[in-house]
Design a protein around this motif. Structure first.
Motif, PDB file in Angstrom:
ATOM      1  N   ALA A 174      -0.825  10.557  34.626  1.00 35.01           N
ATOM      2  CA  ALA A 174      -0.095  11.441  35.536  1.00 35.01           C
ATOM      3  C   ALA A 174      -0.725  12.829  35.592  1.00 35.01           C
ATOM      4  O   ALA A 174      -0.755  13.467  36.652  1.00 35.01           O
ATOM      5  CB  ALA A 174       1.366  11.541  35.088  1.00 35.01           C
ATOM      6  N   ALA A 178      -1.941  14.803  38.973  1.00 34.02           N
ATOM      7  CA  ALA A 178      -1.303  16.086  39.280  1.00 34.02           C
ATOM      8  C   ALA A 178      -2.330  17.205  39.438  1.00 34.02           C
ATOM      9  O   ALA A 178      -2.304  17.961  40.414  1.00 34.02           O
ATOM     10  CB  ALA A 178      -0.299  16.445  38.188  1.00 34.02           C
ATOM     11  N   PHE A 226       5.406  13.248  43.117  1.00 37.49           N
ATOM     12  CA  PHE A 226       5.291  13.391  41.673  1.00 37.49           C
ATOM     13  C   PHE A 226       6.214  12.416  40.941  1.00 37.49           C
ATOM     14  O   PHE A 226       5.908  11.983  39.824  1.00 37.49           O
ATOM     15  CB  PHE A 226       5.557  14.838  41.252  1.00 37.49           C
ATOM     16  CG  PHE A 226       4.440  15.762  41.642  1.00 37.49           C
ATOM     17  CD1 PHE A 226       3.225  15.714  40.984  1.00 37.49           C
ATOM     18  CD2 PHE A 226       4.583  16.659  42.692  1.00 37.49           C
ATOM     19  CE1 PHE A 226       2.177  16.534  41.339  1.00 37.49           C
ATOM     20  CE2 PHE A 226       3.538  17.484  43.072  1.00 37.49           C
ATOM     21  CZ  PHE A 226       2.328  17.424  42.396  1.00 37.49           C
ATOM     22  N   LYS A 227       7.319  12.037  41.578  1.00 38.16           N
ATOM     23  CA  LYS A 227       8.196  11.019  40.989  1.00 38.16           C
ATOM     24  C   LYS A 227       7.483   9.670  40.964  1.00 38.16           C
ATOM     25  O   LYS A 227       7.554   8.933  39.969  1.00 38.16           O
ATOM     26  CB  LYS A 227       9.498  10.906  41.786  1.00 38.16           C
ATOM     27  CG  LYS A 227      10.501   9.925  41.189  1.00 38.16           C
ATOM     28  CD  LYS A 227      11.814   9.940  41.961  1.00 38.16           C
ATOM     29  CE  LYS A 227      12.837   9.019  41.300  1.00 38.16           C
ATOM     30  NZ  LYS A 227      14.138   9.054  42.004  1.00 38.16           N
ATOM     31  N   VAL A 229       4.228   9.214  40.900  1.00 32.44           N
ATOM     32  CA  VAL A 229       3.150   9.308  39.911  1.00 32.44           C
ATOM     33  C   VAL A 229       3.710   9.149  38.498  1.00 32.44           C
ATOM     34  O   VAL A 229       3.196   8.357  37.693  1.00 32.44           O
ATOM     35  CB  VAL A 229       2.409  10.654  40.042  1.00 32.44           C
ATOM     36  CG1 VAL A 229       1.437  10.844  38.883  1.00 32.44           C
ATOM     37  CG2 VAL A 229       1.675  10.733  41.365  1.00 32.44           C
ATOM     38  N   LYS A 230       4.765   9.885  38.199  1.00 32.03           N
ATOM     39  CA  LYS A 230       5.369   9.822  36.868  1.00 32.03           C
ATOM     40  C   LYS A 230       5.884   8.420  36.558  1.00 32.03           C
ATOM     41  O   LYS A 230       5.677   7.891  35.456  1.00 32.03           O
ATOM     42  CB  LYS A 230       6.514  10.840  36.770  1.00 32.03           C
ATOM     43  CG  LYS A 230       7.152  10.926  35.392  1.00 32.03           C
ATOM     44  CD  LYS A 230       8.236  11.989  35.366  1.00 32.03           C
ATOM     45  CE  LYS A 230       8.888  12.067  33.983  1.00 32.03           C
ATOM     46  NZ  LYS A 230       9.955  13.108  33.948  1.00 32.03           N
ATOM     47  N   SER A 231       6.532   7.801  37.538  1.00 34.73           N
ATOM     48  CA  SER A 231       7.072   6.457  37.347  1.00 34.73           C
ATOM     49  C   SER A 231       5.959   5.441  37.158  1.00 34.73           C
ATOM     50  O   SER A 231       6.057   4.533  36.328  1.00 34.73           O
ATOM     51  CB  SER A 231       7.939   6.062  38.551  1.00 34.73           C
ATOM     52  OG  SER A 231       9.031   6.934  38.705  1.00 34.73           O
ATOM     53  N   ALA A 234       4.633   5.761  33.652  1.00 35.84           N
ATOM     54  CA  ALA A 234       5.604   5.769  32.555  1.00 35.84           C
ATOM     55  C   ALA A 234       5.479   4.540  31.664  1.00 35.84           C
ATOM     56  O   ALA A 234       5.694   4.613  30.452  1.00 35.84           O
ATOM     57  CB  ALA A 234       7.022   5.875  33.112  1.00 35.84           C
ATOM     58  N   ARG A 236       2.564   2.152  31.324  1.00 38.62           N
ATOM     59  CA  ARG A 236       1.185   1.908  31.753  1.00 38.62           C
ATOM     60  C   ARG A 236       0.791   0.435  31.746  1.00 38.62           C
ATOM     61  O   ARG A 236      -0.031   0.010  32.545  1.00 38.62           O
ATOM     62  CB  ARG A 236       0.212   2.685  30.867  1.00 38.62           C
ATOM     63  CG  ARG A 236       0.355   4.185  30.928  1.00 38.62           C
ATOM     64  CD  ARG A 236      -0.666   4.848  30.019  1.00 38.62           C
ATOM     65  NE  ARG A 236      -2.015   4.591  30.462  1.00 38.62           N
ATOM     66  CZ  ARG A 236      -2.719   5.407  31.235  1.00 38.62           C
ATOM     67  NH1 ARG A 236      -2.178   6.539  31.658  1.00 38.62           N
ATOM     68  NH2 ARG A 236      -3.944   5.104  31.583  1.00 38.62           N
ATOM     69  N   GLY A 247      11.074   3.029  37.280  1.00 37.55           N
ATOM     70  CA  GLY A 247      11.066   4.489  37.248  1.00 37.55           C
ATOM     71  C   GLY A 247      11.771   5.175  38.401  1.00 37.55           C
ATOM     72  O   GLY A 247      12.333   6.253  38.243  1.00 37.55           O
ATOM     73  N   THR A 248      11.743   4.552  39.571  1.00 34.84           N
ATOM     74  CA  THR A 248      12.358   5.185  40.752  1.00 34.84           C
ATOM     75  C   THR A 248      13.788   4.729  40.985  1.00 34.84           C
ATOM     76  O   THR A 248      14.537   5.392  41.700  1.00 34.84           O
ATOM     77  CB  THR A 248      11.552   4.853  42.023  1.00 34.84           C
ATOM     78  OG1 THR A 248      11.597   3.435  42.258  1.00 34.84           O
ATOM     79  CG2 THR A 248      10.107   5.294  41.878  1.00 34.84           C
TER      80      THR A 248
END
Length: 290
Positions: A174, A178, A226-227, A229-231, A234, A236, A247-248
């Protein structure tokens, strides 16, 4: 005075009774070639403002002052302020600020400096970042939209490898996406641990982050990007379908539809995606929520 000389560093520490604070990650650079590489890579001009994060005893600051129109050194350790006032006494274009960079509004600092330095053309941020807060510092600068042209900083090699990792690289995460969303990443040089006093346990790398004037993709909602990407990163080891669904909170059916419309194989993993593909997912999430 050669501030990068181990003998000079030792003399200063003894005269001031200065003790290194481990929690601040204090390691002083002793290699002039590395210092010159940082200054050269920063592209500092005579009408530029340089903001240095963590000047230490002024090793890099002194060289930056010779190139820049103005230098503002932000140092958190109050015990280093009198040392900096001595080592930089001849540099009339340097200001020393005793603050925590994570609690400093650099945009306000820059605007204030413009009053004293109206010919300012560019802002260059430089520094040898403490390993333990490298990521928070970089992300604060980028997320706050500090009006700088570039950030040339030294960091733990492992973190630098993650920041510059391309799609398909196992180091990609992530943080990679970013930083690359906000900047073009240029590797300057690797720095062995042996050129510091005291020597840290790991090697370092200097990166230059050229801040993009325009974002690389068109987004309907930055937060959704960014949500996504993070999800995606999270979990991997899971497929994109599973990690994004979890994640979403959109579920596999909706995520599957988004991925299909974006032309992305749901069996892929997040580290294989480029910024454009994450943008397609985020924009698909935006449409799905309408």
């Amino acid at each position: 005075m050669k501030l990068y000389s181990p003998a000079t560093i030792k003399d200063i520490r003894e005269r001031y009774g200065f003790r290194l604070t481990k929690s601040l990650g204090q390691n002083f650079l002793t290699d002039k070639n590395i210092i010159d590489n940082i200054i050269e890579a920063s592209n500092i001009g005579e009408n530029d403002l340089v903001i240095e994060i963590g000047p230490g005893i002024g090793v890099i600051t002194k060289e930056a002052a010779a190139k820049a129109g103005s230098v503002i050194a932000v140092e958190i350790d109050k015990n280093l302020i009198p040392i900096l006032q001595e080592t930089l006494a001849d540099e009339t274009n340097v200001k020393i600020i005793n603050r925590d960079i994570l609690k400093t509004d650099l945009t306000a600092v820059i605007e204030e400096e413009k009053k004293n330095f109206p010919q300012m053309e560019s802002v260059r941020i430089i520094g040898n970042l403490p390993y333990y807060i490298t990521t928070p510092i970089i992300m604060k600068l980028l997320e706050d939209g500090v009006p700088a042209d570039s950030i040339t900083v030294m960091m733990q090699k492992e973190v630098a490898d993650r920041i510059k990792a391309a799609p398909g690289n196992k180091e990609r995460g992530a943080l990679s996406v970013a930083v690359q969303y906000y900047c073009q990443v240029v590797k300057v040089t690797d720095v062995p641990k042996e050129v510091f006093v005291p020597a840290p346990k790991v090697d370092s790398t200097v990166l230059r982050l050229d801040i993009r004037k325009e974002k690389p993709v068109e987004l309907k909602d930055d937060k959704l990007f960014f949500k996504a990407v993070k999800s995606g990163f999270a979990q991997r080891r899971k497929t994109l379908l599973n990690s994004l669904a979890s994640g979403t909170g959109l579920g596999k059916d909706k995520i599957g539809q988004i991925l299909e419309e974006a032309g992305i194989d749901p069996g892929r993993r997040a580290e294989t995606l480029d910024i454009d593909e994450f943008a397609k997912i985020a924009n698909g999430m935006f449409e799905m929520n309408l």
